[in-house]
Design a protein around this motif. Structure first.
Motif, mmCIF file in Angstrom:
data_model
loop_
_atom_site.group_PDB
_atom_site.id
_atom_site.type_symbol
_atom_site.label_atom_id
_atom_site.label_comp_id
_atom_site.label_asym_id
_atom_site.label_seq_id
_atom_site.Cartn_x
_atom_site.Cartn_y
_atom_site.Cartn_z
ATOM 1 N N ARG A 102 -23.030 39.084 -37.233
ATOM 2 C CA ARG A 102 -24.177 38.994 -38.140
ATOM 3 C C ARG A 102 -24.104 37.770 -39.044
ATOM 4 O O ARG A 102 -25.123 37.314 -39.547
ATOM 5 C CB ARG A 102 -24.251 40.256 -39.003
ATOM 6 C CG ARG A 102 -24.432 41.546 -38.230
ATOM 7 C CD ARG A 102 -24.883 42.672 -39.154
ATOM 8 N NE ARG A 102 -23.956 42.880 -40.253
ATOM 9 C CZ ARG A 102 -22.947 43.751 -40.229
ATOM 10 N NH1 ARG A 102 -22.751 44.502 -39.150
ATOM 11 N NH2 ARG A 102 -22.153 43.896 -41.262
ATOM 12 N N GLN A 103 -22.888 37.244 -39.251
ATOM 13 C CA GLN A 103 -22.698 36.081 -40.127
ATOM 14 C C GLN A 103 -21.894 35.020 -39.384
ATOM 15 O O GLN A 103 -20.743 34.734 -39.724
ATOM 16 C CB GLN A 103 -21.972 36.504 -41.407
ATOM 17 C CG GLN A 103 -22.656 37.620 -42.162
ATOM 18 C CD GLN A 103 -21.790 38.178 -43.282
ATOM 19 O OE1 GLN A 103 -20.774 37.595 -43.654
ATOM 20 N NE2 GLN A 103 -22.191 39.312 -43.826
ATOM 21 N N THR A 157 -18.924 42.022 -38.190
ATOM 22 C CA THR A 157 -19.519 41.277 -39.299
ATOM 23 C C THR A 157 -19.776 39.832 -38.906
ATOM 24 O O THR A 157 -20.802 39.248 -39.278
ATOM 25 C CB THR A 157 -18.591 41.333 -40.527
ATOM 26 O OG1 THR A 157 -18.336 42.695 -40.859
ATOM 27 C CG2 THR A 157 -19.225 40.634 -41.722
ATOM 28 N N ASN A 196 -28.683 48.283 -38.498
ATOM 29 C CA ASN A 196 -27.799 47.734 -39.530
ATOM 30 C C ASN A 196 -27.033 48.878 -40.179
ATOM 31 O O ASN A 196 -27.610 49.911 -40.511
ATOM 32 C CB ASN A 196 -28.602 46.979 -40.592
ATOM 33 C CG ASN A 196 -29.265 45.733 -40.030
ATOM 34 O OD1 ASN A 196 -28.717 45.083 -39.137
ATOM 35 N ND2 ASN A 196 -30.440 45.406 -40.532
ATOM 36 N N ASP A 198 -21.829 31.892 -39.315
ATOM 37 C CA ASP A 198 -21.457 30.655 -40.004
ATOM 38 C C ASP A 198 -20.430 30.879 -41.111
ATOM 39 O O ASP A 198 -20.149 29.955 -41.878
ATOM 40 C CB ASP A 198 -22.704 29.991 -40.601
ATOM 41 C CG ASP A 198 -23.705 29.590 -39.529
ATOM 42 O OD1 ASP A 198 -23.257 29.206 -38.427
ATOM 43 O OD2 ASP A 198 -24.925 29.672 -39.785
ATOM 44 N N ASP A 199 -19.877 32.067 -41.209
ATOM 45 C CA ASP A 199 -18.898 32.379 -42.256
ATOM 46 C C ASP A 199 -17.538 31.808 -41.853
ATOM 47 O O ASP A 199 -16.808 32.389 -41.051
ATOM 48 C CB ASP A 199 -18.814 33.894 -42.446
ATOM 49 C CG ASP A 199 -18.023 34.281 -43.691
ATOM 50 O OD1 ASP A 199 -17.119 33.514 -44.075
ATOM 51 O OD2 ASP A 199 -18.316 35.346 -44.271
#
Length: 694
Positions: A33-34, A30, A395, A36-37
């Motif tokens: 894909r993200q 995850t 995805n 900047d989380d």
């Protein structure tokens, strides 16, 4: 290694680490894909940190080393000194695989194998900031976190003070260490200490002359009564009150514990500058009773919730489930007997027993339940790695991860579902260029779903890939000798899709490490049938493919349809029963020698169960009979039976060793009237007898 520690401590570590490692696999994919989380970064950092801490307690050095380096990488990522890239994630995922391998060795009570030195070097490289400018600053910060005070130079400590007390002005830091400034510091806000005060603090903590670079003034300060008392009493150790006072020195009086801070601030500034710091440390000593009271009260505000969980061996749960199963059989017997009596008191008692038994059965079943997420959690990593290896963009979407089902089913479905997901990645989703040429998005989508319907669980695997061509499947089946031309001509598209489950069937022209050997989908079907499940496949060329798996909620209690064949009772798994009707058997027809009936314009093959199950005592075929339509895979089959008894929940008992391997028999059970019924394995039954007795 720390295996000699209490077994309970080791088990606690294994349970906690297992849950964390399962989460990390999904979290890392995850994060890619993200990137900047921040919350996700912190969660992953805490995960590696927690595993490292538990491993350190057990002296599992190899595991500690790998987790520590991975933890450092995420510390750099959290501070923004490096950004998430696919190459970095490749290294981190390899590190996670190594940690999982070590963890498996620990579970087997083996010494964990150290990580590959090349992997550790790569992790070490990613522990440094991306730019050279940041590389010059970062070591001070990381060193300050790990080193003791005695290991720090003056410049390093000053920089650490700037980070701990960022509101300190540059002017106050640069003031000369005069008596006036020392008095000011002790009586004022306490944010700054002079060089002499710092050296005296080191003497207070470590003893005079035990740290590097001790000036003469600091040595004399350490000989003060308060300093010598601290050295004699504790040596290199400091107690809680001294530590609180030290925090006041670093952060400023009033920013630490209030009582100790007030004592430190109210101390007269009468001693020499080099003795001010020790005086401030020892000045908090009279506050010990108050500090103890404060410490005693503190837990009341942060009471941890009581531990409501108990670790139980699954074998104990299995035994309890077996006993509940026996109770269900007794319940069924009492209900059957009660139906033949008119005693109201007995009826009420039996009804009460029925309700309590049902509640107990449900409660015990819940102890064996696990969320399907334990299986779904591994798929983000599977899809990510396959997409990266094949140059595809995929995805993954997951719905219903919290759906619960029996622990044994979770374990039994793991391998079949992995096969199906890998098959969707390999055969279903096209290359990005092909998708664009077909007017699709470059990234394909695989969707996993889970839901409960009554006493069954429905699992779905759907992709928006190329779909399947039924004519191509028929051609491959004929080429491999699985199907003849006449059979292919009569075969529907749905039946053609079902060909992929045939042993040895594969659409791949070349064998790879992913597919091409024609065993994967056969294993899937066998695994699902073994848990009394069914699988249905549907596809549309150019649009995608959907597979739906239906399995019982639990394997311990099986809903069945009881039927009579001759004078014997047999149980058909209710999950396979589609419909029942009474039929005039003179209205059947024969197609290529196979007895067939037409139901709603659809031809269904028909078999007399007595031909298969009562070989030595076959009865003449009747002209009237009950027909039970069952579904096995995508195929519908009609069975002629002599009588219908009704639906009944049964407990599966294994067959005696002499009967093991009997075709079409899944087990036995005790019926509500006290008799014995054989439970039929419909898939095995059809496979063994359909062609022989057509």
């Amino acid at each position: 290694m720390g295996f000699e520690v209490d077994e309970d401590i080791l088990q606690d570590f294994l349970v906690e680490a297992s849950e964390i490692l399962e989460q990390l696999s999904e979290q890392l994919v995850t994060l890619e894909r993200q990137p900047d989380d921040k919350d996700l970064l912190n969660a992953i950092f805490r995960g590696f940190h927690t595993v490292k801490g538990g491993a350190g307690f057990l002296s599992l050095t190899a595991l500690v080393d790998t987790c520590h380096k991975a933890e450092n990488v995420f510390d750099i990522l959290r501070t923004g000194q490096r950004h998430v890239t696919s190459e970095l994630m490749d290294v981190i995922l390899r590190a996670l695989d190594t940690v999982n391998n070590m963890f498996a060795e620990i579970q087997n009570r083996q010494e964990p194998t150290p990580a590959d030195p090349l992997l550790l070097e790569e992790l070490k490289r990613y522990c440094r900031p991306a730019s050279e400018d940041e590389a010059a600053v970062a070591p001070v910060v990381t060193a300050a976190a790990d080193a003791t005070i005695a290991d720090l130079g003056e410049a390093d400590y000053r920089q650490m003070l700037d980070q701990l007390a960022p509101d300190t002005s540059a002017d106050s830091v640069s003031e000369p260490a005069s008596g006036a400034s020392a008095d000011n510091s002790a009586a004022g806000d306490g944010d700054d200490i002079s060089d002499d005060e710092f050296e005296a603090l080191l003497d207070q903590l470590h003893g005079a002359g035990k740290h590097s670079g001790v000036p003469a003034s600091a040595a004399s300060a350490a000989s003060s009564p308060s300093a010598s008392q601290s050295t004699d009493d504790g040596g290199d150790e400091i107690d809680d009150l001294e530590f609180e006072a030290l925090l006041d020195q670093l952060h400023g009086a009033g920013k630490g514990p209030s009582i100790a801070a007030e004592e430190a601030v109210s101390t007269p500034a009468q001693a020499a500058p080099a003795q001010q710091a020790p005086a401030a440390v020892t000045a908090s000593a009279p506050a010990a009773p108050s500090a103890d009271k404060a410490a005693a009260k503190a837990p009341a505000h942060h009471n941890a919730p009581p531990d409501t969980s108990v670790r139980v061996d699954t074998r104990i749960l299995d035994n309890i489930m077996n006993m509940v199963g026996e109770l269900v059989l007794v319940r069924n017997r009492l209900l059957s007997l009660d139906a033949n009596h008119d005693d109201e008191d007995i009826s009420k008692t039996v009804a009460n027993l029925d309700a309590v038994t049902g509640d107990l059965q449900g409660a015990v079943m819940k102890t064996r339940m696990q969320p399907i997420k334990k299986v779904f959690g591994r798929f983000p990593r599977v899809v990510r790695d396959m997409a990266r290896n094949m140059g595809k963009e995929i995805n993954l979407e997951m719905v219903g991860e919290d759906t619960d089902l029996d622990k044994n089913l979770v374990e039994a479905l793991a391998d079949p579902l992995v096969h199906l997901v890998r098959n969707s990645c390999d055969h279903g989703i096209e290359m990005p260029a092909e998708r664009e040429a077909a007017g699709k998005a470059r990234a394909g989508v695989i969707r996993l779903t889970a839901s409960q319907e009554g006493d069954h669980i429905l699992l779905g695997i759907e992709d928006d890939g190329a779909g399947m061509d039924p004519e191509k499947l028929k051609g491959i089946a004929m080429k491999r000798g699985i199907l003849d031309a006449d059979g292919a001509a009569r075969m529907s598209d749905g039946e053609a899709y079902n060909l992929i489950f045939a042993p040895g069937f594969s659409t791949k022209q070349e064998i790879t490490d992913v597919s091409g050997r024609g065993v994967g989908m056969d294993v899937v079907k066998t695994g699902i049938n073994s848990v009394n499940g069914s699988i249905v496949i549907d596809s549309e060329k150019g649009k995608g493919t959907r597979l739906q798996i239906k399995v019982p909620l639990t394997l311990a209690i099986l809903p069945t349809l009881m039927v009579l064949v001759g004078k014997q009772t047999f149980a058909l798994p209710l999950t396979n029963v589609n419909e029942i009707f009474h039929l005039d058997l003179t209205r059947t027809s024969s197609v290529d020698g196979q007895l067939t009936i037409v139901v709603r314009n659809h031809a269904i093959p028909l078999f007399y169960l007595q031909d298969w199950l009562l070989k030595g005592e076959r009865q003449p075929r009747k002209t009237q009979g009950h027909v039970v339509i069952v579904v096995v895979g995508n195929q519908q089959v009609g069975f002629v039976v002599d009588g219908l008894i009704g639906q009944e929940e049964v407990v599966i008992k294994p067959l005696d060793q002499l009967l093991h391997g009997t075709p079409g028999m899944a087990g036995a059970t005790i019926t509500s009237d006290g008799g014995i019924a054989l439970i039929l394995d419909l898939a095995g039954l059809i496979k063994a007898y359909a062609r022989r007795y057509a």
